[in-house]
Design a protein around this motif. Sequence first.
Motif: not given
Length: 407
Positions: A116-125, A140-147, A366-368, A371-373
Motif C-alpha cells: 500500500e505504501i509502495v503504491a503511494v510512493i509510485a503516485e508521489v514519484e 494530493i488529497e487522494e495521496q493523503r487519503r492513501m497514507v 503542500g511540501e515538496s 520530501l514526501v517520498a
Amino acid sequence: MRHGLFRDASGRVIDEVLAVYMPAGQSFTGLEQVEVFGHGGRLVVREMLDVFLRSGARAAEPGEFTRLAFLSGRIDLSRAEAVAEVIGANTETSLQAAREHLLGAYTGHIEELREEIVAVIAEVEASIDFPEEQIDPETIEEQRRMVVSAREKIEELAATYRGGRLIREGFKVAIGGRPNAGKSSLFNRLLRQERALVTPTPGTTRDYLSEWIDLGGFAVNLIDTAGIRKGGGQIERAGQTSARKIMAEADLVLWLADVSVKTWGTRLAADLKELAEYRVLVGGNKVDLAVGTVGAPPVLAGADAVFFSCKTGEGMDQLTGRLTEIIREQMPDLTSGLVVTSARHRQKLSEALEALHGAEEKLTLGESPELVAFDLRQAAGSLAEITGRIYNEDILGQIFAKFCIGK
C-alpha cells in the motif's frame, strides 16, 4: 530413506538408524542435506555426534538451520522468529499465537501494508518525474487519503502488542495486602505447593517470591509481596518498598483483605485510596473465620471483588475464574494471526507510523513531493525489516542467538 547400521571408523556398530537424503529445495533449510534418525538416549546420540565431528563436521550454532532457511528464501524473517516462539511456547495461548505466525498470515498482512505504501510512493514519484506539470489538489488529497489508510491499519496492528506482550511474557499478578492477610497462603494454594513460608506472625514475608502457573491456558507470573503496613524494621521496610515497585509494574494487583477483622471495610477503604492508580482485584480472604455473612461494605461499590478462604478452599474457583476473565479481556483475537508479539516488530511499526505521520503532514502543507517520498520510503523500509526484505547481519545475529542449538 535408507535403513541400516551406524558404525564408527573402526566398524563398531553404534546404533540401528534411518537416514534420509533431501535434495536442494526440498529440505527445511532449502539446501542439500542428510538427516539421521537413531534411537533416543544421551549416550547413543553423543557417540553418533562424535563420529560426525571426528569426520570433519562441526556442531551447529544456535538457530543456524532456521537462519539458513531464511537466507535461502525458504521462509521470511518473521516466520523464522515464529519457529523460536513455537519452541519456547509454554501455554496453549502462546503456542497458538506462534503457530499462527508460522503459518504466514502475519507476514502476508505486513507485505500488504508495505505494498500500500509502495503504491503511494509510485503516485508521489510520478509528480517528481514531471515537475513541469502542476499537481492537481485532488491528486494530493487522494495521496493523503492513501497514507492515512495505511497509517490507520498499522496503528490497528501495533495496538495488538499489548495483548501480544502478555502472550509472550505472561500476565503479571502481584499479590498484595496488609501483613497476615493470607498472601503467602494464597500464593501456595494457586501454585498447589508449599512454596512460601506461612506463619501467624505479621511481616514474615520480607522479600518477594515469584512463580509461573498456567491459568486457563494463559501464562501467569504470580508474585507474593511483603505486607504493607506502617512501621516494621529496616529489612521489612525494604520489602515494602520492593512490594510497591512490583505492584506498580504488575498487570494486576490482587489485594487481599482479611474479612475476619471487624474493621476490614474501613481498612480496605484506606488501602484502595492508595491503590487508585493500579488495576486492582480485591480478594476478601478468611471467610471461614468471619462472623456472620460477609457483605460488601460501601467501599466496594463498583469495585471488582471476590470472597474466598485460602484455608478451606471456599470461593477459590470463583477467584481463578475471575482472574481468567480479566486476562482474557486483555487478549487479542488469535484466530486471524495478526497479533504483534515481538518487541522488535513493535519498534519497526512505530518507526513506520512516525514516517507516515511525517508524509501526511507534508502532503497537508503542500511540501515538496521529494520530501514526501523520502518519508514514505522510510515507512516501507521499516516494514520490510520485519519480514527480512531488508536486514543486516547484526540484527540476524541478535535474533538467532536466542534460538536453541539444532534449530
